[in-house]
Design a protein around this motif. Structure first.
Motif, PDB file in Angstrom:
ATOM      1  N   VAL A 142       0.827  -1.208   0.000  1.00 49.57           N
ATOM      2  CA  VAL A 142       0.000   0.000   0.000  1.00 49.57           C
ATOM      3  C   VAL A 142       0.861   1.258   0.000  1.00 49.57           C
ATOM      4  N   THR A 143       0.489   2.234  -0.846  1.00 53.45           N
ATOM      5  CA  THR A 143       1.067   3.579  -0.755  1.00 53.45           C
ATOM      6  C   THR A 143      -0.055   4.511  -0.330  1.00 53.45           C
ATOM      7  N   ALA A 144       0.182   5.297   0.719  1.00 57.32           N
ATOM      8  CA  ALA A 144      -0.843   6.236   1.190  1.00 57.32           C
ATOM      9  C   ALA A 144      -0.321   7.659   1.037  1.00 57.32           C
ATOM     10  N   VAL A 145      -1.140   8.516   0.440  1.00 60.13           N
ATOM     11  CA  VAL A 145      -0.806   9.939   0.300  1.00 60.13           C
ATOM     12  C   VAL A 145      -1.828  10.704   1.135  1.00 60.13           C
ATOM     13  N   LEU A 146      -1.346  11.370   2.195  1.00 57.83           N
ATOM     14  CA  LEU A 146      -2.242  12.042   3.137  1.00 57.83           C
ATOM     15  C   LEU A 146      -2.039  13.544   3.035  1.00 57.83           C
ATOM     16  N   GLY A 147      -3.128  14.300   2.943  1.00 56.28           N
ATOM     17  CA  GLY A 147      -3.022  15.754   2.843  1.00 56.28           C
ATOM     18  C   GLY A 147      -3.706  16.450   4.000  1.00 56.28           C
ATOM     19  N   PHE A 148      -3.121  17.556   4.449  1.00 53.17           N
ATOM     20  CA  PHE A 148      -3.701  18.344   5.542  1.00 53.17           C
ATOM     21  C   PHE A 148      -3.520  19.824   5.227  1.00 53.17           C
ATOM     22  N   ASN A 149      -4.379  20.673   5.796  1.00 52.62           N
ATOM     23  CA  ASN A 149      -4.279  22.117   5.533  1.00 52.62           C
ATOM     24  C   ASN A 149      -2.969  22.686   6.035  1.00 52.62           C
ATOM     25  N   THR A 150      -2.573  22.293   7.260  1.00 57.39           N
ATOM     26  CA  THR A 150      -1.357  22.827   7.876  1.00 57.39           C
ATOM     27  C   THR A 150      -0.657  21.674   8.602  1.00 57.39           C
TER      28      THR A 150
END
Ligand SMILES: Cc1cc2nc3c(=O)[nH]c(=O)nc-3n(C[C@H](O)[C@H](O)[C@H](O)COP(=O)(O)OP(=O)(O)OC[C@H]3O[C@@H](n4cnc5c(N)ncnc54)[C@H](O)[C@@H]3O)c2cc1C
Length: 164
Positions: A142-150
């Protein structure tokens, strides 16, 4: 779908405005990653939907009555944005919550290829954790790409890494 009473085991801050709540109760209706629960919160007419971040058999955490004993757990990760989630953030351990479980179709992990790519942002990240866990258990890379505002809103990077 089932309506069950769950008991809060822990409810702690994870990142800015973001909390992790671990509950214990009957999780038998949760059959797939990506499903959600609907929480009844005192004083509010509408239930609040929150994704299942993790669930299943586990052990009661240290420091609590029954530590080390087997328990069915449900992990929710939520961001405080309004009245309902503010009330959730105030809830202490041993609080009982009325929960509708087994909602939503969830992800069919049998359809994943050998190298799935999971992409999520903010409160879209929690359901990907159980998904990544189940895909990893099936032998997927599995490759996970996680995004957050800050940066101070980021959470679970280490937990995803720990899945390997
Ligand atoms: C299927 C499903 C799964 C979900 N899973 C999660 C989850 O795992 N974790 C999680 O934190 N949330 C999740 N949500 C969103 C969550 O249900 C809402 O954030 C929550 O119901 C807000 O309730 P409240 O009473 O705190 O805010 P409300 O009082 O209902 O809203 C207060 C104000 O905040 C705004 N607002 C509401 N939600 C958001 C939001 N998400 N982002 C920015 N502004 C918002 C509203 O427009 C309103 O202005 C999910 C929603 C759905 C439909």
């Amino acid at each position: 779908m089932q309506e069950r009473i769950f008991t809060i085991v822990s409810n702690e801050p994870l990142a800015r405005d973001t909390f992790r709540m671990v509950l214990t109760g009957d999780t038998s209706a949760i059959t797939r990653p990506g499903q959600f629960v609907n929480l009844r919160i005192g004083g509010l007419y509408l239930r609040r939907p929150i994704s299942v971040s993790d669930s299943g058999p586990g052990t009661c955490p240290a420091g609590l009555p029954g530590a080390g004993l087997p328990m069915d757990f449900l992990t929710l990760i939520y961001k405080v944005v309004g009245q309902g989630t503010e009330a959730m953030a105030e809830m202490g351990s041993d609080t009982e919550l009325d929960v509708l479980t087994g909602l939503g179709n969830g992800f069919d992990v049998s359809r994943a290829g050998g190298r799935p790519l999971l992409i999520g942002g903010g409160v879209g990240v929690p359901p990907l954790y159980k998904l990544a866990k189940e895909l990893t258990a099936r032998g997927c890379a599995v490759t996970a790409v996680l995004g957050f505002n800050t940066a101070d809103e980021a959470f679970y990077a280490d937990e995803f890494r720990a899945l390997g």
